[in-house]
Design an enzyme around this catalytic site. Structure first.
Site, PDB file in Angstrom:
ATOM      1  N   CYS A   1      39.244  48.248  36.535  1.00 13.91           N
ATOM      2  CA  CYS A   1      40.027  47.694  37.644  1.00 13.91           C
ATOM      3  C   CYS A   1      40.445  46.258  37.337  1.00 13.91           C
ATOM      4  O   CYS A   1      39.650  45.328  37.487  1.00 13.91           O
ATOM      5  CB  CYS A   1      39.210  47.763  38.927  1.00 13.91           C
TER       6      CYS A   1
ATOM      7  N   CYS B   1      40.356  43.921  40.321  1.00 14.67           N
ATOM      8  CA  CYS B   1      38.995  43.501  40.707  1.00 14.67           C
ATOM      9  C   CYS B   1      38.443  42.462  39.737  1.00 14.67           C
ATOM     10  O   CYS B   1      37.847  41.475  40.152  1.00 14.67           O
ATOM     11  CB  CYS B   1      38.036  44.694  40.706  1.00 14.67           C
ATOM     12  N   ASP B   2      38.615  42.689  38.445  1.00 12.65           N
ATOM     13  CA  ASP B   2      37.871  41.909  37.452  1.00 12.65           C
ATOM     14  C   ASP B   2      38.718  40.979  36.582  1.00 12.65           C
ATOM     15  O   ASP B   2      38.171  40.183  35.823  1.00 12.65           O
ATOM     16  CB  ASP B   2      37.090  42.871  36.535  1.00 12.65           C
TER      17      ASP B   2
END
Ligand code: FAD
Length: 313
Positions: A134, A137-138
């Site tokens: 992701c 997300c990261d």
């Protein structure tokens, strides 16, 4: 047979939020948590993009809080999975893994999705230490660093473009000699200076002492000119698709080609009246905790209005 107004399947942010809303509108929902209580977020550490927590929050704690919040407002939260669902007519008949049968006036499906991995042992070894599925997300953790994105479709191109705005350099590792993405996406990644596309390339392993420091690659696998080489990277992002947890509903609900539940525009309603889908199970695009929570709220509101209209509340 137990009768419930609203059965919620799944305990990620979508399921718990649906449970909170449904409880507060007196639908006395029953929620089954499934084999992964708390959902996908329980596999990560700190979540920094869920609003309300200025320093981020431990994702497991966030999910425990959601569970408790649902219980506090009256949801009946249960362990175990739903193993059968007959949605052919209302009330819907569902069965849990212990053989308990539930007759539900409305069903909210929040069973989530799982990212696909290549199946390399190193992906497991370095999960959370440089391996991610992701970018949204990261990606933030890889500012001014070097990363690789695996995949050649639209998602991979989108993830590569997103990461190119944060990272110093982005490799795209593409198995085929071409990209499968829409032409406009292909053009964008090709024109982006800090993206380098490695065609005809497979990943065979990852290496690094403390987290990912590089990837072992092979170009032209199985050909005469096969070539093994390494690249130095700090992050390895999978973008080869997701598998939605919709096995139970195949042949009953309208699904897209990848198996995601199709919902009506600006709604969580499925093709079956009284059945709603929230979170990643119906979301091939955003796949974020806050979006899942938002659609969970929508599903509960829609279920309440539906029961109200039918005079079944
Ligand atoms: C490693 C990782 C890091 C992430 N980081 C972030 C981040 O920083 N920020 C962010 O916003 N998002 C992040 N995400 C994405 C986020 O986790 C998802 O978007 C979100 O969890 C989706 O929520 P959901 O409620 O749709 O389903 P999920 O979280 O996928 O939960 C699905 C639930 O359904 C249950 N279930 C499945 N089948 C059944 C069944 N038959 N019966 C009963 N229950 C069932 C499971 O047990 C589970 O509880 C991350 C994901 C991963 C994997």
């Amino acid at each position: 047979m137990e009768k419930v107004k609203t059965l919620i399947i799944g305990s990620g942010p979508a399921g718990y939020t649906a449970a909170i809303y449904a409880s507060r509108s007196n639908l006395q929902p029953v929620l089954y948590r499934g084999i992964q209580p708390g959902g996908q977020l329980t596999t990560t550490t700190i979540i920094e993009n869920f609003p309300g927590f200025k320093d981020g929050i431990d994702a497991n704690q966030l999910m425990m809080e959601m569970n408790q919040q649902a219980v506090n407002v009256g949801a009946d939260v249960r362990d175990g999975a739903i193993v059968k669902a007959d949605l052919s007519k209302r009330p819907f008949i569902c069965e849990d893994e212990r053989g308990n049968v539930i007759e539900a006036s409305t069903v909210i499906i929040a069973t989530g999705a799982s990212a696909k991995y290549l199946g390399l042992p190193d992906e497991e070894k370095y999960r959370g230490q440089g391996v991610s599925a992701c970018a949204t997300c990261d990606g933030f953790f890889y500012r001014k660093r070097t990363v690789a994105v695996v995949g050649g479709g639209d998602t991979a191109c989108e993830e590569a473009m997103y990461l190119s705005g944060l990272a110093k350099k982005v490799y795209m590792i593409v198995r085929k000699p071409f990209l499968r993405a829409a032409e406009i996406m292909q053009k964008r990644v090709m024109e982006q200076e800090n993206i380098e596309i490695l065609f005809n390339t497979n990943t065979v392993g990852l290496f690094g002492e403390q987290g990912v420091e590089g990837a072992h690659l092979v170009r032209n696998k199985g050909e005469q000119n096969e070539e093994n080489y390494d690249i130095a990277i700090d992050g390895f992002f999978l973008a080869i698709g997701h598998t939605p947890n919709t096995e139970l509903f195949k042949g009953q609900l309208e699904l897209d080609q990848q198996g995601f539940i199709i919902t009506k525009p600006r709604s969580t309603a499925t093709n079956i009246e009284g059945v709603y889908a929230a979170g990643d199970v119906a979301d091939p695009i955003y796949r974020q905790g806050v979006v899942a929570a938002g659609t969970g709220a929508m599903a509960a509101i829609e279920a309440e209005r539906f029961l109200q209209d039918k005079g079944e509340k």
